[in-house]
Structure formats: C-alpha cells, structure tokens
Design an enzyme around this catalytic site. Structure first.
Site, mmCIF file in Angstrom:
data_model
loop_
_atom_site.group_PDB
_atom_site.id
_atom_site.type_symbol
_atom_site.label_atom_id
_atom_site.label_comp_id
_atom_site.label_asym_id
_atom_site.label_seq_id
_atom_site.Cartn_x
_atom_site.Cartn_y
_atom_site.Cartn_z
ATOM 1 N N ASN A 184 0.608 -1.415 0.022
ATOM 2 C CA ASN A 184 0.220 0.151 0.169
ATOM 3 C C ASN A 184 1.165 0.702 0.224
ATOM 4 O O ASN A 184 0.323 2.199 -0.167
ATOM 5 C CB ASN A 184 -0.874 -0.280 0.970
ATOM 6 C CG ASN A 184 -1.351 1.735 1.859
ATOM 7 O OD1 ASN A 184 -2.627 1.711 0.513
ATOM 8 N ND2 ASN A 184 -1.020 1.859 3.240
ATOM 9 N N TYR B 268 4.142 8.991 -11.306
ATOM 10 C CA TYR B 268 3.006 8.131 -10.519
ATOM 11 C C TYR B 268 2.305 7.436 -11.250
ATOM 12 O O TYR B 268 1.803 6.270 -10.530
ATOM 13 C CB TYR B 268 2.070 9.197 -9.525
ATOM 14 C CG TYR B 268 1.024 8.816 -8.387
ATOM 15 C CD1 TYR B 268 0.806 8.349 -7.461
ATOM 16 C CD2 TYR B 268 -0.092 8.621 -8.697
ATOM 17 C CE1 TYR B 268 0.327 7.877 -6.513
ATOM 18 C CE2 TYR B 268 -1.404 7.872 -7.762
ATOM 19 C CZ TYR B 268 -0.503 7.785 -6.466
ATOM 20 O OH TYR B 268 -1.721 6.843 -5.099
HETATM 21 N N1 CAA Z 1 -8.030 17.276 -13.603
HETATM 22 C C1 CAA Z 1 -8.614 18.849 -14.007
HETATM 23 N N2 CAA Z 1 -7.900 19.806 -14.582
HETATM 24 C C2 CAA Z 1 -6.516 19.628 -14.226
HETATM 25 C C3 CAA Z 1 -6.138 19.041 -13.976
HETATM 26 C C4 CAA Z 1 -6.357 18.108 -13.267
HETATM 27 N N3 CAA Z 1 -6.627 16.957 -11.907
HETATM 28 N N4 CAA Z 1 -4.428 18.996 -12.845
HETATM 29 C C5 CAA Z 1 -4.521 20.101 -13.189
HETATM 30 N N5 CAA Z 1 -5.545 20.730 -14.092
HETATM 31 C C6 CAA Z 1 -5.935 21.780 -14.187
HETATM 32 C C7 CAA Z 1 -5.366 23.402 -13.678
HETATM 33 O O1 CAA Z 1 -6.615 23.268 -12.801
HETATM 34 C C8 CAA Z 1 -4.996 24.212 -14.285
HETATM 35 O O2 CAA Z 1 -6.825 24.578 -14.739
HETATM 36 P P1 CAA Z 1 -6.991 26.255 -15.580
HETATM 37 O O3 CAA Z 1 -5.327 27.014 -15.885
HETATM 38 O O4 CAA Z 1 -7.860 26.548 -16.381
HETATM 39 O O5 CAA Z 1 -7.083 27.138 -14.369
HETATM 40 C C9 CAA Z 1 -4.300 23.880 -15.475
HETATM 41 O O6 CAA Z 1 -4.298 22.453 -15.229
HETATM 42 C C10 CAA Z 1 -2.974 23.963 -14.757
HETATM 43 O O7 CAA Z 1 -2.470 23.589 -13.207
HETATM 44 P P2 CAA Z 1 -1.808 24.730 -12.553
HETATM 45 O O8 CAA Z 1 -2.656 26.070 -12.783
HETATM 46 O O9 CAA Z 1 -1.625 23.998 -11.020
HETATM 47 O O10 CAA Z 1 -0.855 24.060 -12.577
HETATM 48 P P3 CAA Z 1 0.981 24.344 -12.172
HETATM 49 O O11 CAA Z 1 2.280 23.462 -12.566
HETATM 50 O O12 CAA Z 1 0.931 24.803 -10.477
HETATM 51 O O13 CAA Z 1 0.070 22.937 -10.876
HETATM 52 C C11 CAA Z 1 -0.220 20.309 -10.789
HETATM 53 C C12 CAA Z 1 0.063 21.525 -11.838
HETATM 54 C C13 CAA Z 1 1.508 20.431 -9.966
HETATM 55 C C14 CAA Z 1 0.260 18.888 -11.734
HETATM 56 C C15 CAA Z 1 -1.322 20.667 -10.225
HETATM 57 O O14 CAA Z 1 -2.688 21.199 -11.093
HETATM 58 C C16 CAA Z 1 -2.104 19.017 -8.993
HETATM 59 O O15 CAA Z 1 -1.245 18.856 -7.925
HETATM 60 N N6 CAA Z 1 -2.568 18.620 -9.899
HETATM 61 C C17 CAA Z 1 -3.177 17.634 -9.570
HETATM 62 C C18 CAA Z 1 -2.709 16.264 -9.591
HETATM 63 C C19 CAA Z 1 -4.006 15.322 -10.097
HETATM 64 O O16 CAA Z 1 -4.523 14.859 -9.646
HETATM 65 N N7 CAA Z 1 -2.868 14.360 -8.481
HETATM 66 C C20 CAA Z 1 -3.283 13.642 -7.531
HETATM 67 C C21 CAA Z 1 -2.867 13.586 -5.893
HETATM 68 S S1 CAA Z 1 -4.053 12.470 -5.060
HETATM 69 C C22 CAA Z 1 -3.190 10.590 -5.646
HETATM 70 O O17 CAA Z 1 -3.050 10.036 -6.658
HETATM 71 C C23 CAA Z 1 -4.047 9.424 -5.521
HETATM 72 C C24 CAA Z 1 -4.508 8.523 -6.618
HETATM 73 O O18 CAA Z 1 -4.245 7.703 -7.061
HETATM 74 C C25 CAA Z 1 -5.871 8.764 -7.065
#
Ligand code: CAA
Length: 240
Positions: free
Chosen positions: A82, A147
């Site tokens: 996990n 990931y």
């Molecule tokens: N879905 C939809 N839109 C997304 C997205 C997503 N997962 N990730 C980013 N975007 C969009 C943002 O909303 C933003 O859109 P706008 O320009 O319209 O506002 C655009 O993409 C750029 O994003 P950021 O402004 O956030 O850009 P950044 O460079 O500052 O950060 C990032 C990029 C690090 C990818 C950040 O957006 C982030 O952390 N996203 C989430 C990623 C994610 O889903 N991680 C999962 C973690 S939990 C997990 O992993 C457990 C599991 O198994 C499910």
C-alpha cells in the site's frame, strides 16, 4: 491460528483502514511505516497493531524488516503493498529526483516486498498479495507522469506475479482506488480537486474503508480463484 498480514504504509490513510479491516476479519496484522515515529506510536496505542519502520524503496531494509517481523510474529501470509507517495508536477517542472523517488517507492517497493515474502508463501502453498494501484495508473493524470507510470507498472507486476504464484496457492491482485478522502488527496489544490470531484459519477470522494473492504475480499480463504485481477473502486470515475 490467525494469518499474519503485513500492510506497508499502514499507519495512516488507506493503509490504516486496511489494517483495521484485516484485524476485524481475524488476521494478526502488522503495519510498516517510514515517516513519523510519533504517529506510529499513537497508531499502535490506538489499535494494538504493532508498527515496524523501514523504507520499502530500500531492498535490503525490506528483507531485514520482513525477517524481523517473521521472527516475532510468524510467517507473513498476506502482504498488502500500500505504501505510496506523490511528487506531482507537470513534466516540464518535474525533476529527475521526483521521477526516481516515486518509481522507487511506489513500484520498487512492490518488488522489494514481494521478493521478501513470496518464497515463503510459495513454499507453504498459500499466500495473498494485494497491490494498491490507482485510477491514475489506468487513466493517466495531469501532473503525474511519475505516479501514473509507477501505478500502471503495479498493474503489470500484479498480472505477471499472479501467473507465477497460481500453481502454488499464492494469489496476486490489485485494487485501483479512485480519489479517496486522505491526506494525499487533500494535498491536491482545491480548485483542481473541485474539477476532479465533479467528474466522479457517485458525486463524492471515496472513503478509505471502501478500499479496505476490497482488500479483505481479495485476502479471503474463499478468494483462491481470484488472481491477476484489478478491482476498481472509484465511484464510477473510470470504467476500465
Ligand atoms: N484535472 C483537471 N484539470 C487539472 C488537473 C486535473 N487533475 N490538474 C491540473 N489541472 C488544470 C488546472 O485546474 C489548471 O487549469 P486552469 O488553467 O483552467 O486554471 C491547469 O490544469 C494548470 O494547473 P495549475 O495551475 O495547478 O498548474 P501548476 O503547474 O501550478 O500545477 C499540478 C500543476 C502540479 C499538476 C497541479 O495542478 C496538481 O497538483 N494537480 C493535481 C494532480 C492530481 O490529480 N494528483 C493526484 C493526487 S492524489 C493521488 O494520486 C491518489 C490517487 O491515486 C488518485
């Protein structure tokens, strides 16, 4: 005799829920962790479940850790891989270190732990290995090439090891959780998380217990015909 189950990353989040569910199902559960000793101590006090510290990315530490657990509690018959981390960034901003760390913990950890427990399971002709993958290993995700690659790798690893274990009574399965209400998901920027939740047909984040329930099923005495499978628990977000 209760079956001995080891859960990596077992002192918090989905891992903690898995520990509790396996314990309630009658297993003698041991948690592995790498982070806070203080949190692990509190976990043991709260649950009565012993916690052992080592890094699943460290091959030798896994061999030594498993040897220590088995010396104290008996052979490990159930392994739940996990432990996992995120180091999210788009490819342009992702460093080699962020790539390497996630691959070594999330995917390397499965290899290291399986190497330590699989020979004994095979010899004893019974074992259950459950690997925690992810919806993002199935579908990909912005900001997660590391990931998604590691989790996708887990799904391939599961199918390969399932074929090796089948003749020996060792089943190997994966669960692919969707977005679950944990610290890991809470770390996703709020505006992004909002967009993600809007795409979950069930309309909410999952609960850690909803993943644990799947693990208990896959570890059951009567689950011997289930091997090499991936159980998606994601609120309908991705239908694979
Ligand atoms: N879905 C939809 N839109 C997304 C997205 C997503 N997962 N990730 C980013 N975007 C969009 C943002 O909303 C933003 O859109 P706008 O320009 O319209 O506002 C655009 O993409 C750029 O994003 P950021 O402004 O956030 O850009 P950044 O460079 O500052 O950060 C990032 C990029 C690090 C990818 C950040 O957006 C982030 O952390 N996203 C989430 C990623 C994610 O889903 N991680 C999962 C973690 S939990 C997990 O992993 C457990 C599991 O198994 C499910």
């Amino acid at each position: 005799m209760a079956r001995v189950a080891l859960v990596t990353g077992g002192t918090r989040g989905i891992g903690e829920a898995i520990c509790l569910a396996l314990r309630d199902a009658g297993c003698a559960v041991i948690a592995n962790y790498v982070g806070s000793e203080e949190r692990a101590r509190a976990f043991t006090e709260r649950t009565g479940i012993p916690a052992y510290r080592w890094n699943v990315a460290d091959h030798q530490a896994c061999l030594d850790g498993v040897a220590a657990v088995e010396a104290a509690h008996g052979p490990i018959e159930i392994l739940v891989n996990n432990a996992g981390i995120t180091r999210d960034a788009t490819l342009l901003k992702m460093s080699f270190e962020m790539w390497k760390e996630v691959i070594e913990v999330n995917l390397g950890g499965c290899f290291n732990m399986a190497k330590a427990v699989f020979p004994g399971m095979r010899e004893r002709q019974w074992g259950r290995i459950v690997n925690i993958g992810s919806i993002n290993g199935q579908a990909g995700q912005i900001g997660q090439v590391n990931y998604a690659a590691a989790k996708s790798g887990i799904h391939g690893f599961t199918k390969a090891l399932a074929q090796e274990g089948a003749r020996f009574g060792v089943t190997v399965n994966a669960i692919a959780p969707g977005y679950i209400d944990t610290d890991m998901v809470a770390a996703v920027p709020a505006n992004v998380l909002e967009k993600i939740v809007a795409r979950i047909p069930v309309g909410r984040l999952g609960q850690a217990q909803e993943i644990a329930r799947g693990v208990v099923f896959l570890c059951g005495e009567d689950a011997g015909f289930v091997t090499g499978s991936t159980l998606s628990i994601n609120g309908g977000q991705h239908m694979y």
